[in-house]
Motif scaffolding. Structure first.
Motif, PDB file in Angstrom:
ATOM      1  N   ILE A 179       0.861  -1.177   0.000  1.00 57.69           N
ATOM      2  CA  ILE A 179       0.000   0.000   0.000  1.00 57.69           C
ATOM      3  C   ILE A 179       0.900   1.230   0.000  1.00 57.69           C
ATOM      4  CG2 ILE A 179      -1.796   1.269   1.224  1.00 57.69           C
ATOM      5  CD1 ILE A 179      -2.449  -1.386   2.692  1.00 57.69           C
ATOM      6  N   ARG A 180       0.682   2.111  -0.969  1.00 56.49           N
ATOM      7  CA  ARG A 180       1.411   3.381  -1.011  1.00 56.49           C
ATOM      8  C   ARG A 180       0.372   4.505  -0.939  1.00 56.49           C
ATOM      9  NH1 ARG A 180       4.216  -0.062  -4.165  1.00 56.49           N
ATOM     10  NH2 ARG A 180       6.462  -0.153  -3.870  1.00 56.49           N
ATOM     11  N   VAL A 181       0.572   5.412   0.025  1.00 55.19           N
ATOM     12  CA  VAL A 181      -0.343   6.532   0.200  1.00 55.19           C
ATOM     13  C   VAL A 181       0.465   7.813   0.370  1.00 55.19           C
ATOM     14  CG1 VAL A 181      -2.203   5.172   1.252  1.00 55.19           C
ATOM     15  CG2 VAL A 181      -0.475   6.195   2.707  1.00 55.19           C
ATOM     16  N   ASN A 182      -0.232   8.922   0.320  1.00 60.19           N
ATOM     17  CA  ASN A 182       0.377  10.210   0.625  1.00 60.19           C
ATOM     18  C   ASN A 182       0.904  10.144   2.060  1.00 60.19           C
ATOM     19  OD1 ASN A 182       0.545  12.957   1.663  1.00 60.19           O
ATOM     20  ND2 ASN A 182      -0.505  13.565  -0.221  1.00 60.19           N
ATOM     21  N   PRO A 183       2.098  10.691   2.321  1.00 59.91           N
ATOM     22  CA  PRO A 183       2.653  10.624   3.691  1.00 59.91           C
ATOM     23  C   PRO A 183       1.718  11.170   4.772  1.00 59.91           C
ATOM     24  CG  PRO A 183       4.317  11.398   2.166  1.00 59.91           C
ATOM     25  CD  PRO A 183       3.030  11.315   1.387  1.00 59.91           C
ATOM     26  N   GLU A 184       0.879  12.122   4.410  1.00 60.83           N
ATOM     27  CA  GLU A 184      -0.066  12.674   5.397  1.00 60.83           C
ATOM     28  C   GLU A 184      -1.177  11.692   5.735  1.00 60.83           C
ATOM     29  OE1 GLU A 184      -1.437  16.421   3.985  1.00 60.83           O
ATOM     30  OE2 GLU A 184       0.581  17.282   3.936  1.00 60.83           O
ATOM     31  N   ASP A 185      -1.442  10.734   4.845  1.00 64.75           N
ATOM     32  CA  ASP A 185      -2.500   9.745   5.066  1.00 64.75           C
ATOM     33  C   ASP A 185      -1.990   8.468   5.738  1.00 64.75           C
ATOM     34  OD1 ASP A 185      -4.566  11.274   3.995  1.00 64.75           O
ATOM     35  OD2 ASP A 185      -4.166  10.575   1.958  1.00 64.75           O
ATOM     36  N   ALA A 186      -0.686   8.335   5.885  1.00 58.91           N
ATOM     37  CA  ALA A 186      -0.121   7.098   6.435  1.00 58.91           C
ATOM     38  C   ALA A 186      -0.640   6.822   7.846  1.00 58.91           C
ATOM     39  CB  ALA A 186       1.403   7.158   6.429  1.00 58.91           C
ATOM     40  N   GLY A 187      -0.776   7.847   8.646  1.00 59.74           N
ATOM     41  CA  GLY A 187      -1.266   7.676  10.007  1.00 59.74           C
ATOM     42  C   GLY A 187      -2.687   7.143  10.062  1.00 59.74           C
ATOM     43  N   LYS A 188      -3.492   7.524   9.093  1.00 53.37           N
ATOM     44  CA  LYS A 188      -4.879   7.043   9.047  1.00 53.37           C
ATOM     45  C   LYS A 188      -4.925   5.560   8.701  1.00 53.37           C
ATOM     46  CE  LYS A 188      -6.462  11.525   7.660  1.00 53.37           C
ATOM     47  NZ  LYS A 188      -6.824  12.371   6.549  1.00 53.37           N
ATOM     48  N   VAL A 189      -4.010   5.127   7.851  1.00 53.25           N
ATOM     49  CA  VAL A 189      -3.973   3.713   7.470  1.00 53.25           C
ATOM     50  C   VAL A 189      -3.392   2.873   8.605  1.00 53.25           C
ATOM     51  CG1 VAL A 189      -3.029   2.059   5.823  1.00 53.25           C
ATOM     52  CG2 VAL A 189      -3.817   4.282   5.026  1.00 53.25           C
ATOM     53  N   ILE A 190      -2.442   3.427   9.342  1.00 45.39           N
ATOM     54  CA  ILE A 190      -1.846   2.691  10.458  1.00 45.39           C
ATOM     55  C   ILE A 190      -2.810   2.644  11.638  1.00 45.39           C
ATOM     56  CG2 ILE A 190       0.017   2.694  12.159  1.00 45.39           C
ATOM     57  CD1 ILE A 190       1.766   3.990   9.937  1.00 45.39           C
ATOM     58  N   GLY A 191      -3.431   3.767  11.956  1.00 45.14           N
ATOM     59  CA  GLY A 191      -4.372   3.828  13.067  1.00 45.14           C
ATOM     60  C   GLY A 191      -3.663   3.918  14.407  1.00 45.14           C
ATOM     61  N   ARG A 192      -4.431   4.134  15.430  1.00 43.50           N
ATOM     62  CA  ARG A 192      -3.864   4.219  16.779  1.00 43.50           C
ATOM     63  C   ARG A 192      -3.315   2.870  17.191  1.00 43.50           C
ATOM     64  NH1 ARG A 192      -8.067   7.929  20.155  1.00 43.50           N
ATOM     65  NH2 ARG A 192      -7.473   9.871  19.154  1.00 43.50           N
ATOM     66  N   GLN A 193      -2.061   2.881  17.591  1.00 45.76           N
ATOM     67  CA  GLN A 193      -1.336   1.677  18.014  1.00 45.76           C
ATOM     68  C   GLN A 193      -1.371   0.584  16.944  1.00 45.76           C
ATOM     69  OE1 GLN A 193      -2.958   0.590  21.817  1.00 45.76           O
ATOM     70  NE2 GLN A 193      -1.974   2.305  22.861  1.00 45.76           N
ATOM     71  N   GLY A 194      -1.523   0.995  15.685  1.00 52.10           N
ATOM     72  CA  GLY A 194      -1.475   0.034  14.585  1.00 52.10           C
ATOM     73  C   GLY A 194      -2.722  -0.800  14.407  1.00 52.10           C
ATOM     74  N   ARG A 195      -3.809  -0.386  14.992  1.00 47.81           N
ATOM     75  CA  ARG A 195      -5.031  -1.207  14.949  1.00 47.81           C
ATOM     76  C   ARG A 195      -5.611  -1.344  13.547  1.00 47.81           C
ATOM     77  NH1 ARG A 195      -6.852   1.619  20.155  1.00 47.81           N
ATOM     78  NH2 ARG A 195      -6.166   0.147  21.744  1.00 47.81           N
ATOM     79  N   VAL A 196      -5.599  -0.274  12.760  1.00 47.29           N
ATOM     80  CA  VAL A 196      -6.217  -0.321  11.429  1.00 47.29           C
ATOM     81  C   VAL A 196      -5.416  -1.230  10.504  1.00 47.29           C
ATOM     82  CG1 VAL A 196      -6.862   1.047   9.411  1.00 47.29           C
ATOM     83  CG2 VAL A 196      -7.297   1.942  11.698  1.00 47.29           C
ATOM     84  N   ILE A 197      -4.101  -1.063  10.449  1.00 49.74           N
ATOM     85  CA  ILE A 197      -3.286  -1.903   9.569  1.00 49.74           C
ATOM     86  C   ILE A 197      -3.340  -3.368  10.018  1.00 49.74           C
ATOM     87  CG2 ILE A 197      -1.072  -1.548  10.726  1.00 49.74           C
ATOM     88  CD1 ILE A 197      -1.562  -1.667   6.937  1.00 49.74           C
ATOM     89  N   LYS A 198      -3.445  -3.588  11.315  1.00 55.80           N
ATOM     90  CA  LYS A 198      -3.595  -4.969  11.816  1.00 55.80           C
ATOM     91  C   LYS A 198      -4.907  -5.573  11.331  1.00 55.80           C
ATOM     92  CE  LYS A 198      -1.185  -4.849  16.125  1.00 55.80           C
ATOM     93  NZ  LYS A 198      -1.250  -4.843  17.565  1.00 55.80           N
TER      94      LYS A 198
END
Length: 84
Positions: A42-61
């Protein structure tokens, strides 16, 4: 197996696209490795990376869990990576 990689890329796209603000910069590629596993990048705009990762990595998990569940019947291992 090309269908499975395309399906996983589509699934990941359907999950990630609503999360990001810059949807036109979203790029998702899925490929099969030499040992038969599947990697979804997955490649996103650097500003959107946090949204894909989520708090404590919950979204990407959660994305990884859904991708692995979708591929479980085929016996393939799936790895989902967020590329900087």
């Amino acid at each position: 197996m090309a269908d499975l990689t395309e399906d996983l890329a589509g699934l990941t796209d359907a999950i990630v696209r609503p999360l990001v603000d810059e949807a036109d910069e979203l790029d998702i590629t899925a490929s099969e490795t030499e040992d038969g596993n599947i990697i979804v990048e997955i490649r996103v705009n650097p500003e959107d990376a946090g949204k894909v990762i989520g708090r404590q990595g919950r979204v990407i998990k959660a994305i990884r869990t859904l991708a692995r569940a979708a591929a479980s019947r085929s016996g393939k291992l799936v790895d989902v990576e967020l590329i900087d």
